[in-house]
Write a protein that holds these residues in place. Structure first.
Motif, PDB file in Angstrom:
ATOM      1  N   ALA A  15       0.811  -1.220   0.000  1.00 14.91           N
ATOM      2  CA  ALA A  15       0.000   0.000   0.000  1.00 14.91           C
ATOM      3  C   ALA A  15       0.844   1.271   0.000  1.00 14.91           C
ATOM      4  N   LEU A  16       1.897   1.292   0.810  1.00  9.66           N
ATOM      5  CA  LEU A  16       2.710   2.508   0.932  1.00  9.66           C
ATOM      6  C   LEU A  16       3.572   2.780  -0.300  1.00  9.66           C
ATOM      7  N   LYS A  17       3.569   1.836  -1.249  1.00 12.84           N
ATOM      8  CA  LYS A  17       4.271   2.089  -2.508  1.00 12.84           C
ATOM      9  C   LYS A  17       3.493   3.069  -3.383  1.00 12.84           C
ATOM     10  N   TYR A  18       2.210   3.226  -3.064  1.00 13.75           N
ATOM     11  CA  TYR A  18       1.339   4.042  -3.907  1.00 13.75           C
ATOM     12  C   TYR A  18       0.645   5.120  -3.079  1.00 13.75           C
ATOM     13  N   PRO A  19       1.408   6.037  -2.478  1.00 13.61           N
ATOM     14  CA  PRO A  19       0.793   7.046  -1.601  1.00 13.61           C
ATOM     15  C   PRO A  19      -0.221   7.933  -2.313  1.00 13.61           C
ATOM     16  N   SER A  20       0.058   8.302  -3.555  1.00 14.33           N
ATOM     17  CA  SER A  20      -0.874   9.185  -4.266  1.00 14.33           C
ATOM     18  C   SER A  20      -2.189   8.473  -4.550  1.00 14.33           C
ATOM     19  N   THR A  21      -2.110   7.179  -4.863  1.00 11.21           N
ATOM     20  CA  THR A  21      -3.321   6.405  -5.140  1.00 11.21           C
ATOM     21  C   THR A  21      -4.175   6.264  -3.886  1.00 11.21           C
ATOM     22  N   PHE A  22      -3.538   5.920  -2.769  1.00 10.45           N
ATOM     23  CA  PHE A  22      -4.298   5.751  -1.536  1.00 10.45           C
ATOM     24  C   PHE A  22      -4.759   7.087  -0.967  1.00 10.45           C
ATOM     25  N   SER A  23      -4.047   8.150  -1.293  1.00 10.48           N
ATOM     26  CA  SER A  23      -4.528   9.485  -0.913  1.00 10.48           C
ATOM     27  C   SER A  23      -5.848   9.777  -1.609  1.00 10.48           C
ATOM     28  N   CYS A  24      -5.956   9.314  -2.847  1.00 13.61           N
ATOM     29  CA  CYS A  24      -7.199   9.506  -3.608  1.00 13.61           C
ATOM     30  C   CYS A  24      -8.329   8.629  -3.073  1.00 13.61           C
ATOM     31  N   LEU A  25      -7.964   7.527  -2.400  1.00 14.18           N
ATOM     32  CA  LEU A  25      -8.981   6.645  -1.831  1.00 14.18           C
ATOM     33  C   LEU A  25      -9.519   7.172  -0.504  1.00 14.18           C
TER      34      LEU A  25
ATOM     35  N   ASN B  75      -2.878   0.308   8.297  1.00  7.30           N
ATOM     36  CA  ASN B  75      -1.915  -0.018   7.248  1.00  7.30           C
ATOM     37  C   ASN B  75      -1.305   1.233   6.625  1.00  7.30           C
ATOM     38  N   LEU B  76      -2.020   2.362   6.730  1.00  2.00           N
ATOM     39  CA  LEU B  76      -1.570   3.577   6.055  1.00  2.00           C
ATOM     40  C   LEU B  76      -1.408   4.748   7.024  1.00  2.00           C
ATOM     41  N   VAL B  77      -1.092   4.432   8.274  1.00  2.00           N
ATOM     42  CA  VAL B  77      -0.945   5.501   9.270  1.00  2.00           C
ATOM     43  C   VAL B  77       0.183   6.452   8.884  1.00  2.00           C
ATOM     44  N   GLN B  78       1.215   5.929   8.252  1.00  2.00           N
ATOM     45  CA  GLN B  78       2.315   6.788   7.807  1.00  2.00           C
ATOM     46  C   GLN B  78       1.822   7.818   6.798  1.00  2.00           C
ATOM     47  N   LEU B  79       0.938   7.393   5.912  1.00  2.00           N
ATOM     48  CA  LEU B  79       0.360   8.308   4.933  1.00  2.00           C
ATOM     49  C   LEU B  79      -0.509   9.358   5.621  1.00  2.00           C
ATOM     50  N   ILE B  80      -1.300   8.938   6.612  1.00  2.00           N
ATOM     51  CA  ILE B  80      -2.155   9.870   7.359  1.00  2.00           C
ATOM     52  C   ILE B  80      -1.304  10.956   8.011  1.00  2.00           C
TER      53      ILE B  80
ATOM     54  N   THR C  16     -19.682  -3.074  19.758  1.00  2.00           N
ATOM     55  CA  THR C  16     -18.445  -3.864  19.746  1.00  2.00           C
ATOM     56  C   THR C  16     -17.369  -3.214  18.878  1.00  2.00           C
ATOM     57  N   CYS C  17     -17.604  -1.966  18.490  1.00  2.00           N
ATOM     58  CA  CYS C  17     -16.703  -1.311  17.536  1.00  2.00           C
ATOM     59  C   CYS C  17     -15.560  -0.536  18.189  1.00  2.00           C
ATOM     60  N   SER C  18     -15.803   0.012  19.366  1.00  2.00           N
ATOM     61  CA  SER C  18     -14.786   0.876  19.973  1.00  2.00           C
ATOM     62  C   SER C  18     -13.459   0.144  20.159  1.00  2.00           C
ATOM     63  N   ALA C  19     -13.528  -1.133  20.532  1.00  2.00           N
ATOM     64  CA  ALA C  19     -12.301  -1.905  20.765  1.00  2.00           C
ATOM     65  C   ALA C  19     -11.475  -2.057  19.490  1.00  2.00           C
ATOM     66  N   LEU C  20     -12.128  -2.010  18.340  1.00  2.00           N
ATOM     67  CA  LEU C  20     -11.426  -2.183  17.070  1.00  2.00           C
ATOM     68  C   LEU C  20     -10.520  -0.999  16.754  1.00  2.00           C
ATOM     69  N   THR C  21     -10.755   0.132  17.410  1.00  2.00           N
ATOM     70  CA  THR C  21     -10.023   1.358  17.078  1.00  2.00           C
ATOM     71  C   THR C  21      -8.731   1.533  17.866  1.00  2.00           C
ATOM     72  N   PHE C  22      -8.569   0.789  18.950  1.00  2.00           N
ATOM     73  CA  PHE C  22      -7.425   1.019  19.833  1.00  2.00           C
ATOM     74  C   PHE C  22      -6.097   0.850  19.098  1.00  2.00           C
ATOM     75  N   SER C  23      -6.047  -0.148  18.231  1.00  2.00           N
ATOM     76  CA  SER C  23      -4.799  -0.428  17.519  1.00  2.00           C
ATOM     77  C   SER C  23      -4.381   0.748  16.637  1.00  2.00           C
ATOM     78  N   PHE C  24      -5.364   1.435  16.042  1.00  2.00           N
ATOM     79  CA  PHE C  24      -5.021   2.596  15.210  1.00  2.00           C
ATOM     80  C   PHE C  24      -4.361   3.681  16.046  1.00  2.00           C
ATOM     81  N   TRP C  25      -4.961   3.995  17.199  1.00  4.06           N
ATOM     82  CA  TRP C  25      -4.397   5.053  18.042  1.00  4.06           C
ATOM     83  C   TRP C  25      -2.999   4.679  18.532  1.00  4.06           C
ATOM     84  N   ASN C  26      -2.806   3.411  18.859  1.00  6.04           N
ATOM     85  CA  ASN C  26      -1.481   2.963  19.295  1.00  6.04           C
ATOM     86  C   ASN C  26      -0.465   3.075  18.156  1.00  6.04           C
ATOM     87  N   THR C  27      -0.905   2.703  16.950  1.00 10.03           N
ATOM     88  CA  THR C  27      -0.018   2.771  15.784  1.00 10.03           C
ATOM     89  C   THR C  27       0.311   4.215  15.440  1.00 10.03           C
TER      90      THR C  27
END
Length: 275
Positions: free
Chosen positions: A95-105, A141-146, A183-194
């Protein structure tokens, strides 16, 4: 393809030939889309795309289908197949090979909020969880892009980055008692940690300080949300034995996430929030 017992040279030759033929596959998929409207036929398009993405075909080669793919998520009859295809796309190791493409997504992903709101309104917990998972797969997967988009001089990119974080926060602070009502809040913790790890890993102190200021409000709000979400309900009898165990693990994950926030915010930001 990965499970077939082949020599390295044979595998390379077959891969090359398959990649050569993908343009014909893509043309045929476009023909099906423009010609048929039967759900059972259209659903196979997404299964086909998923397999090709897993095979390793470049996402650049399917850009022409992005709009159709994302729009199809609104079709209840196609939802499961589209969800699986997007999941493969978002978790691509390349994914990170294509930052411009994922930016458009990213604008498409932010529009998931509309589907999320619809699911919450009608109480569709399963679909709500699926949409949340897609948002988190993209973010993790794209936190670096964010992070990169938040620092760019392009104001539109900055807005997209912050709108994405706002959407994640919306999932984190989802109303209801975990794990009974949501049951969704628990799914987000990994993003904040990353996200915290990505900022901490920045070598240049100046850029790290800039990023901390950009994301500080999210981290501080996150602490308050986690404290609230981790509180025991007034009536613990609503929990089954399984619910209690899930909530115990949930609170443990909350503690881990709060420690990450402490790591980046320090004592001053935490002061007064734990009283």
């Amino acid at each position: 393809f990965s499970r077939i017992n082949l020599s390295k040279s044979q595998r390379s030759l077959i891969r090359l030939e398959l990649e050569k033929e993908f343009s014909n596959v893509l043309n045929y998929l476009q023909f099906i889309i423009s010609t048929y409207n039967q759900i059972d036929i259209l659903s196979k398009i997404f299964s086909c795309l998923s397999k090709w993405l897993e095979f390793g075909i470049s996402i650049l080669k399917i850009e022409i289908l992005f709009e159709y793919l994302f729009n199809s998520l609104n079709n209840d009859n196609l939802f499961d197949d589209v969800y699986n295809c997007l999941s493969v796309l978002f978790t691509s190791p390349d994914a990170l090979k294509y930052p411009s493409t994922f930016s458009c997504l990213l604008p498409y992903v932010i529009q998931f909020e509309t589907i999320l709101d619809q699911c919450l309104t009608i109480g569709n917990k399963e679909k709500t969880e699926c949409i949340t998972k897609l948002i988190m797969q993209f973010g993790e997967n794209l936190v670096q892009l964010i992070v990169q988009m938040s620092m760019t001089t392009n104001s539109q990119s900055q807005i997209l980055s912050h709108n994405f974080c706002r959407l994640v926060m919306k999932c984190t602070e989802m109303k209801g008692q975990y794990p009974i009502e949501e049951t969704c809040s628990a799914l987000t913790f990994s993003f904040w940690n990353t996200l915290e790890e990505e900022i901490i890993s920045i070598n240049e102190k100046t850029n790290q300080d800039i990023l901390l200021e950009l994301f500080r409000s999210y981290f501080e709000n996150l602490i308050e949300v986690l404290i609230s979400k981790g509180q025991l309900p007034d009536n613990e009898n609503i929990f089954t034995y399984e619910d209690k165990e899930l909530f115990r693990c949930y609170r443990s994950d909350i503690i881990d996430t709060m420690l990450c926030m402490y790591n980046i915010l320090g004592n001053r930001a935490m002061k007064g929030k734990l009283n």
